[in-house]
Every structure is written in structure tokens, then in C-alpha cells.
Design an enzyme around this catalytic site. Structure first.
Site, PDB file in Angstrom:
ATOM      1  N   HIS A 131     -43.385-125.231  55.366  1.00 17.85           N
ATOM      2  CA  HIS A 131     -42.714-126.418  54.826  1.00 17.85           C
ATOM      3  C   HIS A 131     -42.026-127.275  55.872  1.00 17.85           C
ATOM      4  CE1 HIS A 131     -43.028-125.938  50.414  1.00 17.85           C
ATOM      5  NE2 HIS A 131     -43.133-124.659  50.705  1.00 17.85           N
ATOM      6  N   LYS A 159     -31.884-137.725  47.928  1.00 14.57           N
ATOM      7  CA  LYS A 159     -32.516-136.542  48.522  1.00 14.57           C
ATOM      8  C   LYS A 159     -31.434-135.813  49.286  1.00 14.57           C
ATOM      9  CE  LYS A 159     -35.498-139.437  50.442  1.00 14.57           C
ATOM     10  NZ  LYS A 159     -36.872-138.999  50.426  1.00 14.57           N
ATOM     11  N   ARG A 160     -31.724-134.592  49.746  1.00 17.52           N
ATOM     12  CA  ARG A 160     -30.732-133.895  50.561  1.00 17.52           C
ATOM     13  C   ARG A 160     -30.320-134.771  51.737  1.00 17.52           C
ATOM     14  NH1 ARG A 160     -29.187-128.491  49.436  1.00 17.52           N
ATOM     15  NH2 ARG A 160     -28.052-128.674  51.397  1.00 17.52           N
ATOM     16  N   LYS A 171     -33.839-137.291  57.516  1.00 19.91           N
ATOM     17  CA  LYS A 171     -34.175-138.168  56.387  1.00 19.91           C
ATOM     18  C   LYS A 171     -33.549-139.559  56.541  1.00 19.91           C
ATOM     19  CE  LYS A 171     -34.765-134.438  52.952  1.00 19.91           C
ATOM     20  NZ  LYS A 171     -36.022-134.731  52.225  1.00 19.91           N
ATOM     21  N   THR A 199     -41.467-135.170  47.802  1.00 24.63           N
ATOM     22  CA  THR A 199     -42.027-135.230  46.460  1.00 24.63           C
ATOM     23  C   THR A 199     -41.315-136.290  45.630  1.00 24.63           C
ATOM     24  OG1 THR A 199     -40.615-133.352  45.889  1.00 24.63           O
ATOM     25  CG2 THR A 199     -42.957-132.888  46.275  1.00 24.63           C
ATOM     26  N   LYS A 251     -42.450-139.143  42.612  1.00 21.90           N
ATOM     27  CA  LYS A 251     -41.787-139.364  41.314  1.00 21.90           C
ATOM     28  C   LYS A 251     -41.514-140.851  41.105  1.00 21.90           C
ATOM     29  CE  LYS A 251     -39.369-134.983  42.091  1.00 21.90           C
ATOM     30  NZ  LYS A 251     -38.090-134.450  42.624  1.00 21.90           N
TER      31      LYS A 251
HETATM   32  C1  LIG Z   1     -37.731-134.089  43.845  1.00 23.14           C
HETATM   33  C2  LIG Z   1     -36.387-133.603  44.188  1.00 23.14           C
HETATM   34  C3  LIG Z   1     -36.038-133.355  45.520  1.00 23.14           C
HETATM   35  C4  LIG Z   1     -36.981-133.633  46.672  1.00 23.14           C
HETATM   36  O1  LIG Z   1     -36.700-134.947  47.157  1.00 23.14           O
HETATM   37  P1  LIG Z   1     -37.343-135.495  48.517  1.00 23.14           P
HETATM   38  O2  LIG Z   1     -36.933-136.922  48.525  1.00 23.14           O
HETATM   39  O3  LIG Z   1     -38.809-135.309  48.416  1.00 23.14           O
HETATM   40  O4  LIG Z   1     -36.712-134.709  49.615  1.00 23.14           O
HETATM   41  C5  LIG Z   1     -34.773-132.893  45.787  1.00 23.14           C
HETATM   42  N1  LIG Z   1     -33.880-132.676  44.801  1.00 23.14           N
HETATM   43  C6  LIG Z   1     -34.165-132.915  43.514  1.00 23.14           C
HETATM   44  C7  LIG Z   1     -33.128-132.687  42.480  1.00 23.14           C
HETATM   45  C8  LIG Z   1     -35.428-133.383  43.159  1.00 23.14           C
HETATM   46  O5  LIG Z   1     -35.707-133.604  41.862  1.00 23.14           O
END
Ligand SMILES: *Cc1c(COP(=O)(O)O)cnc(C)c1O
Length: 872
Positions: free
Chosen positions: A408, A603-604, A609, A714, A718
Site C-alpha cells: 500500500h 483525507k488523513r 497529501k 479511493t 467517491k
Molecule cells: C475513502 C475514505 C478515506 C480514503 O481517502 P483518500 O482521500 O483516498 O486518502 C479515508 N477515510 C474515510 C473515512 C474514507 O471514507
């Protein structure tokens, strides 16, 4: 903008409550004549369900009322929304259990090859709505709950997120379980039942992240089934002796009990209901009775505490190195506890068939989600050698045909390593086996590359140093049948950088790619029901059809030129913005303007990022707006920028970024010159449920990692599935999204992956002063430094990361980032064309269904086939 927040109210989207209910409000009202009035719902409905025998009330109502009376020991008089949620959930669980039993029975009868997904994290979010959707009972429950006097929205809001994960990796595991059941694969998940999930994030008045525990099991969890009879003894410490022939014996130490909790995973539109088995640790004999009798009460409780501690908390790190440097013993114990219990369970199930152990790879495939479960490799070797009495070659051939490893990350600091002395202390037998694996492996490498000592040092499972460390990724690679990355670019990088030596040695065919996916059930139908309905209506297909074959939404392309359709499409986006604004109003008391472009990055929090790049861009916009005349400002495109995300508690720089965002928001939102054109929000306590409100409301979302650092992402998928456009770097799955939806529908900027290494080299050896290299960024940084956003000195360590070696290349990408933001503004002005882009984007996201991804794993890795569970 944010003040202290009550931890109980954060992050859980609450819809407006139509009326405040108190328990006393349910007592029957007695009128002047002494007649009691029914407290809520339809009296006849309740009464007929309460009459139990031969009641003519519908089964669902009966079942809910039955749970109110028996499981909850309550009545209509004292039932609040939480109680109604619990009763409804238990009643839905009864349905799931019937299917679960059918599914397991049919697996036992047909005896197919099964796949197991080992993940230390499952970020499930809420379950009730998903279970209703997958069972096809949403409307029936809506009606039933209404007749009982409740609204389904209110009770759905009572559920707490199951937040047993940090971010993308854990959410991926959850999407894969949904898709596995929906595509009828015999796929089980194995994880840990943490008592506390990911911490709740609070924001202090200064803008600092504070962490509070997440006691998600407080109100009991209707979705799990304790299986006290399914338990295994797991050993730690003790001593190991070698017996020759690679075999050994491991004795003594501490034994802890692993107890199973099962979570049912219903498939969408199928009867298949798979299992997620989570392990809880318990002291082996409850208290240590000897100590207890001797009056040593404290020692008795301490030993029980240390057994319980193994599954008490989820470690709150995501792609950060802090944890591995600290080398937390408890984390290592978690990993072993979970892999050992899962393997024992898998082997027990396999053995029930009476097949010889050498046939294990014909019946079992185990996917390792990152390196966290890598100890399963030496653990299976230990079982095969020491307990099954196989020889080394037999054992190793079984192991290397059972396991599959998903990588990952290529961030070097995030590659997992464990100190040799720590493993020796906690798992002495496993260290011997790891050394033996390494010996045989390096002998083979030496035969192929005689005398290449550097290569041997790079490929060794053991990294020299003080202390020596075990490289878990190397172990996972050599112990697995296949290795994959999670997007095309990432898999290429894996093959050409961190695992290049292994590709040279073992051949490239072992190293492949499965691009991540998301489940369109949760991430479109559930979170954006109106859009889902519009798609169904427009495609003239049953929703079951396109939600299970997402490529079918391509049919929407035909309608981009249909003005009425575009109008509906846009109206739904607008209502989703209003829903988000309402959430912000009710949770934070802040008023978001909904006639602006919604720009979202959630995101985190991590330097790679680059949320910092985003907030610096916001400041640039603010300074630019301030310099305009009021008439010129009026011509600009109003923007609302949302941030959400948690930082690892020890990640100082990431926490400073949060503080900067919160303070920029405070100044910008209060500035009368600009507040009509720019608003900024940091929404605390990012979670799956918060994502479900934010994503459908987005016009543009940002995925702006330094090229080559984001494995896939991911949330980009979305957003695009919900008709939000993407602003991003040429990284991770952004690239494949652009390939699918067309480059004219995404906004790319920044340097490409091959340039990154050279740029970093220049930063170190030929640095150019920021003022010359990027005046625009320099101006922004100087303003922060001068105190425009309070507490100037606080931000210096964050600003210095850019002024000094700027590892994540903000100064290299800033100008093209600002240019890309301007292109987004311009594109948004042509509203009709923007809506067309939005439709085209959604329409071409078929590839990113996790159904496609899980079937790739099943077909090209596991050789596992769907098993149809008959509908009765
Ligand atoms: C989809 C999702 C992530 C992943 O987000 P990225 O922008 O791809 O890092 C992290 N936390 C939650 C709650 C999510 O639904």
C-alpha cells in the site's frame, strides 16, 4: 471558527430533529376523564403486534416490537430514537442471520476454495442503512418504523460509526467485503475487535487537534454476534528450542485467549451473507486465581489487564513512521494475536473436511492487506513444521501458494520493520523461522548472483544496524504467491523501486496490479439517494442492474445534451450542498453559503497529501481578493473550501497544518471584504458518515499528493462517482480516472513522478531562495510569518519544512497549482459545460466499482469462484 465541541455531538451527522423527545414525553397522557392516550405511533399497530400470538400485524412490525419488549425490556411508553434504532437493528439482524446460516451451510456442503482477507483495519461506518439496502427491505422498514411513531432518518442517525480503521486501507477492506458478498464469493474477513476505534478529533479554541477516546461499544453493538465457543489460546514470550530439520518447539510464556465476534456481511441483491470475524483478547482463565487467593489482588488484575490490552485500542497511525521507531510491543502482540487466531481458525475449518494438509492451497487463499499480517507466514511455517511434522520444502511450498500480499505504500518511512530483539522476546520461535527463511532465500540469491554482496544486503529479511530489524515487506514478498500494488502507477513504482531486486530475482509475473475500487452501494446509492434515483429513471434500468454492473452508467453519456436532465442533475447537487450546510449549521453553528462552488479536501492529514499546499493556495486567493476593488471582486467565482481529516497524535507538522487551516478560516470568514467570495471550514472528526454528507455536495475535490507518493486514493473515486470534478496531481488512481473520464474532464497540475527525484536533489545541493523560485508562495509564507493568522511563531516549524528542504515539493508545484485553481474557476463560469463535465465524469466511473476489483483478486490471484446461495 471552531470552539470547543462536545465530543458526543461531533462527526455524527444529525438531521434536524422535528421534535425533542424526552423519556417522560412517552408516558401515557391521562385526560380529565382518566382515559389514557397512546403515547406514540398507531395504537392499533402497536397493540396488535403486542398481542404476540396470531397477530395480524406485518412481520417486520412484530419483530421490532418483540425486540422492544424482550431484547430491550422497554415499551412504547419509554422508547426513544436510540431504543427504536436498537430494536430495528436487532430485527434486521435476525434477517441477516437466516441468510448467514444458509450461506455458511452452502459453503460447508459445496466445499469451494475460500478466500480470507486479513486486515488490521475495517472502517465499516454505519450498518443499518446498508443492511436494509442489501436485504431489499428499506421501504418496508421505513413504513413499519413510521407506523410505530418514528422516522427512519432519525433512527439511522442514532447509529455510531464502527471506526476500526485509520483511513483508505481500512475503508478498502470494508468495500471489498461488501463486494465479495455481492458477487457471491466465499470470502471472509479477519480483524481485531478494538474496544476503542480511531480517536475522536476535537479542535481546541486555539485550533489544535485534541484526541478523545472512541468508546463505540458503549451502547452495545447489535451487529456483532459473540461466539464464546470459538476461541484459541495464543502464546507469547517463553522459549524456543531447535530440534533439527528446521523443526522446533516453543513453550512457556504467557497464553491469552482469542474469542471470536462475528459481523454479518450481506451481499447486495444476493442471499450470500459472508462473515467478518473479529478477535477479542481475554485472559486465559479470567483472573489468575493463585494470585487472587494469595491476597495479591493487584497482580491478579494486572495479568488480566495485560491480556485485555491487546485488543483495546486501534493504533492511530496512517503512513507514518513514528510507531515503528517507537517499536511498540503491544502493536507487535496485536499483529501476532490476530494472525495466529485467524490461521488457527482457517486451519480448523480446513481440517474438518478431512483433506491432507498438502491440499491446503487448493482450498485456501489468504490476502495480506499490507504487511501488518506478515507474521502469518512464519506462523504457518511453525504449524506445518512443528505441529504437522512436514519437512521444510513441503511446508514452504504450501506457504508460498496460500498467501498473497498487497502493498500500500512506497514511502520509505512507512515500510514496516520490527526490531530483532523485540521479536526474539515476544516470538522466539518465529525469529528462528524468519532466520531460516532468510538463510535459504539468500543462498538462492547468492547462487543466481554470486558475490553480489550489496544485493544480498538489500534483499535480506534482516536490516543491519543497531538494533537489527526485520523487513516485513521483504518477508511478505518472498512468502507470497503474488504481490500487487493498488493502482497502475503505484504497481509500476513498486516493481521499479522498492521491490526491483525481487522482480529481477523472481521474475516480473509475480508482481501485478489490482486498481482499488469503492462500493457503489454505499458511495452512491446510500449517500446520494436522489442522484441514484435519477440515474435509475434515466437509464430505464432496474437499480439492481447498474449497481451491480457499474459500467452500465455509461448510458448517461447520451443525456449530456438533454437540458432538462442537466437541470435535474444540478438541482440534486444543490440540495446536497444544502444538506451539508445544514450539517455545518447544526454541529458547528456556522452558516455556509450554498450559492458558491464547494471545494473539498478530506483525507488523513499527511505532508505527502499536501493539505498545506491547499491552505497556502487559499491564503493566496485571500490576498488576491483583498487587493481587488469591490467591483472586481464581484466578478470572481465565490468558493467555499472544506477540509476534514485527522492527524496522527504524534505527527507534529500535520497538527500544525490543522491549526493553520482553523486560523485561516477564522480570519477569512470574518473579513467583510472577502467573506462573500471565500469561506473556509475545517470540519472536525472526519469519518465515513461525514464523508457520506460531504462527497455528494462537492463541485471539485482535491487529490494533490506529490507525484509518486499516493498509492491509489479511493476518495477521488467517491467524488467522481457523485459528479464532483477532480483537481489533482498525476498520481495514484487519479491517472486511471482521467483515462476513463477523459482528460478534458479533470484538472491536472504539477510535476510528474520521474521529475521528483531530481527536484529533491536540487533542493539539497542547488537550493534557490524561495523568493526567486516562487515569489507567490514566498509572499504567502511571509504573511503567515508576519502574524496575519495569529500566533506567527507557532507556524515556523511548518513553514521551515518548505523553506528548508521542501521534501514534498510545494515550492515546485505552487505556481501550476494556482494556475489550475484559476482554470477551475473559469470552467465553473460556463455552468452548462460544467454540468456536462460532471455527468460525463459519473458516467465513466464504471471501472472503479470494488466489484470489479474483488473479482480480479478472485480470478487472477485466488482462483476462487462464486457460490450461489439459493433463494428460498
Ligand atoms: C475513502 C475514505 C478515506 C480514503 O481517502 P483518500 O482521500 O483516498 O486518502 C479515508 N477515510 C474515510 C473515512 C474514507 O471514507
Amino acid at each position: 471558527m471552531t470552539s470547543t465541541i462536545d465530543p458526543k455531538t461531533i462527526g455524527k451527522p444529525q438531521r434536524a430533529r422535528r421534535h425533542v423527545r424526552t423519556l417522560t414525553g412517552y408516558l401515557p397522557e391521562v385526560d380529565a376523564t382518566g382515559k389514557e392516550h397512546w403515547p406514540r405511533g398507531e395504537e392499533a399497530v402497536w397493540k396488535s403486534a403486542l398481542r404476540d400470538v396470531d397477530a395480524d400485524s406485518p412481520a417486520i412490525i412484530k419483530s421490532i416490537v418483540n425486540h422492544v419488549q424482550t431484547s430491550l425490556a422497554r415499551q412504547a411508553y419509554n422508547l426513544d430514537d436510540l431504543g427504536a434504532y436498537q430494536a430495528a437493528a436487532l430485527s434486521v439482524r435476525d434477517n441477516l442471520l437466516v441468510n448467514w446460516n444458509e450461506t455458511q451451510l452452502s459453503y460447508t456442503r459445496k466445499n469451494p476454495k475460500r478466500a480470507y482477507y486479513l486486515s488490521l483495519e475495517f472502517l465499516m461506518g454505519r450498518t443499518l442503512d446498508n443492511a436494509l439496502l442489501n436485504l431489499g427491505l428499506k421501504e418496508q422498514y421505513r413504513d413499519s418504523v413510521k407506523k410505530l411513531g418514528f422516522s427512519v432518518e432519525d433512527i439511522l442517525d442514532k447509529e455510531r460509526d464502527a471506526a476500526l480503521g485509520n483511513g483508505g486501507l481500512g475503508r478498502l477492506a470494508a468495500c471489498y467485503l461488501d463486494s465479495g458478498a455481492s458477487t457471491e464469493l466465499p470470502l471472509w474477513g479477519y480483524g481485531l475487535r478494538y474496544k476503542y476505534g480511531i480517536f475522536q478529533q476535537l479542535i481546541s479554541p486555539e485550533g489544535n487537534q485534541l484526541e478523545a477516546p472512541d468508546p463505540w461499544l458503549e451502547n452495545s453493538n447489535p451487529w456483532e454476534l459473540p461466539r464464546l465457543d470459538v476461541n484459541y489460546e495464543i502464546r507469547f514470550y517463553g522459549h524456543a528450542d531447535r530440534l533439527g530439520d528446521g523443526k522446533g518447539i516453543w513453550q512457556g510464556g504467557q497464553e491469552v485467549l482469542a474469542v471470536a465476534y462475528d459481523v454479518m456481511i450481506p451481499g447486495y441483491g444476493t442471499k450470500t451473507t459472508n462473515n467478518l470475524r473479529l478477535w477479542e483478547s481475554k485472559p486465559k482463565r479470567g483472573f489468575d486465581l493463585n494470585s487472587f487467593n494469595a491476597g495479591n489482588y493487584e497482580a491478579a488484575v494486572a495479568s488480566s489487564n495485560s491480556a485485555d490490552a491487546i485488543t483495546s485500542v486501534l493504533y492511530p497511525n496512517d503512513h507514518t513512521s513514528c510507531m515503528y521507531r517507537i517499536g511498540k510491543e503491544l502493536r507487535l502482540k496485536q499483529q501476532y494475536f490476530w494472525t495466529a487466531a485467524s490461521l488457527a481458525d482457517i486451519l480448523r475449518r480446513f481440517k474438518q473436511q478431512g483433506k491432507p494438509i498438502r491440499e491446503l492451497p487448493d482450498f485456501v487463499a489468504i490476502q495480506l492487506n499490507d504487511t501488518h499480517p506478515t507474521l502469518a507466514i512464519p506462523e504457518l511455517m511453525r504449524i506445518l513444521l512443528d505441529e504437522e511434522d512436514l519437512n521444510w520444502e513441503q511446508a514452504w511450498s504450501i506457504v508460498t501458494n496460500v498467501f498473497f500480499y498487497t502493498n500500500h505504500t512506497v514511502l520509505p518511512e512507512a515500510l514496516e520493520k520490527w526490531a530483532v530483539p523485540l521479536i526474539e522476546h515476544v516470538l522466539p520461535r518465529h525469529l528462528q523461522i524468519i532466520y531460516d527463511i532468510n538463510l535459504f532465500f539468500l543462498q538462492a540469491v547468492e547462487r543466481k548472483y554470486p558475490g553480489d554482496r550489496e544485493r544480498l544486503a538489500r534483499m535480506s529479511l534482516i536490516e543491519e544496524g543497531q538494533p537489527k530489524q526485520v523487513r516485513m515487506a521483504n518477508l511478505a514478498v518472498i512468502g507470497s504467491r503474488k504481490v500487487n500494488g493498488v493502482a497502475e502507477l503505484h504497481s509500476d513504482l513498486v516493481r521499479t523501486t522498492i521491490l526491483k531486486d525481487f522482480v529481477d530475482f523472481e521474475g516480473v509475473s509475480k508482481f501485478s496490479n489490482v486498481t482499488n475500487g469503492i462500493t457503489p452501494r454505499r458511495w452512491l446509492d446510500q449517500c446520494n439517494a436522489e442522484l441514484s434515483d435519477l440515474i435509475t429513471k434515466t437509464l430505464k434500468l432496474e437499480k439492481e442492474v447498474w449497481l451491480k454492473d457499474l459500467f452500465k452508467i455509461k448510458g448517461l453519456l447520451e443525456f449530456t445534451e438533454d437540458a432538462a436532465f442537466r437541470k435535474e442533475w444540478w438541482a440534486i447537487k444543490q440540495r446536497n450542498k444544502e444538506r451539508l450546510a445544514h450539517y455545518v449549521q447544526t454541529t458547528l453553528g456556522l452558516t455556509v453559503r450554498t450559492d458558491a462552488m464547494f471545494d473539498v479536501q478530506i483525507k488523513r492529514l499527511h505532508e505527502y497529501k499536501r493539505q498545506t499546499l491547499n491552505i497556502l493556495g487559499v491564503i493566496h486567493r485571500y490576498l488576491t481578493l483583498k487587493a481587488l476593488s469591490p467591483a472586481e471582486r464581484k466578478k470572481t467565482n465565490p468558493r467555499v473550501v472544506f477540509f476534514a481529516g485527522k492527524a496522527a497524535p504524534a505527527y507534529y507538522i500535520a497538527k500544525l497544518t490543522i491549526r493553520l487551516i482553523v486560523n485561516v478560516a477564522r480570519i477569512v470568514n470574518a473579513d467583510p471584504d472577502t467573506k462573500d467570495y471565500l469561506q473556509v471550514y475545517f470540519l472536525p472528526d472526519y469519518s465515513v458518515s461525514l464523508a457520506e454528507v460531504l462527497i455528494p455536495a462537492s463541485d471539485i475535490s482535491q487529490h494533490i499528493s506529490t507525484a509518486g507518493t499516493e498509492a491509489s486514493g479511493t476518495s477521488n473515486m467517491k467524488f467522481c462517482l457523485n459528479g464532483g470534478l477532480l483537481l489533482g496531481t498525476v498520481d495514484g488512481a487519479n491517472i486511471e480516472i482521467a483515462e476513463e473520464v477523459g482528460e478534458s474532464n479533470v484538472f491536472f497540475f504539477g510535476h510528474l513522478t520521474p521529475a521528483v527525484e531530481d527536484l529533491r536533489y536540487q533542493h539539497l545541493y542547488h537550493p534557490v531562495p524561495l523568493q526567486e523560485k516562487c515569489p507567490a508562495l514566498h509572499r504567502v509564507i511571509e504573511q503567515i510569518s508576519a502574524g496575519l493568522f495569529n500566533d506567527a511563531e507557532v507556524y515556523e516549524p511548518l513553514l521551515n519544512t518548505i523553506r528548508q528542504n521542501d521534501y514534498y515539493l510545494l515550492s515546485d508545484d505552487f505556481d501550476s497549482y494556482i494556475a489550475a485553481l484559476a482554470m477551475v474557476d473559469e470552467a465553473y463560469q460556463d455552468r452548462d459545460e460544467w454540468i456536462k463535465k460532471s455527468i460525463r465524469t459519473t458516467a465513466q466511473m464504471g471501472k472503479f466499482s470494488s466489484d470489479r476489483a474483488i473479482l480480479e483478486y478472485a480470478e487472477s490471484f485466488w482462483n476462487v469462484e462464486p457460490v450461489t446461495v439459493k433463494k428460498k
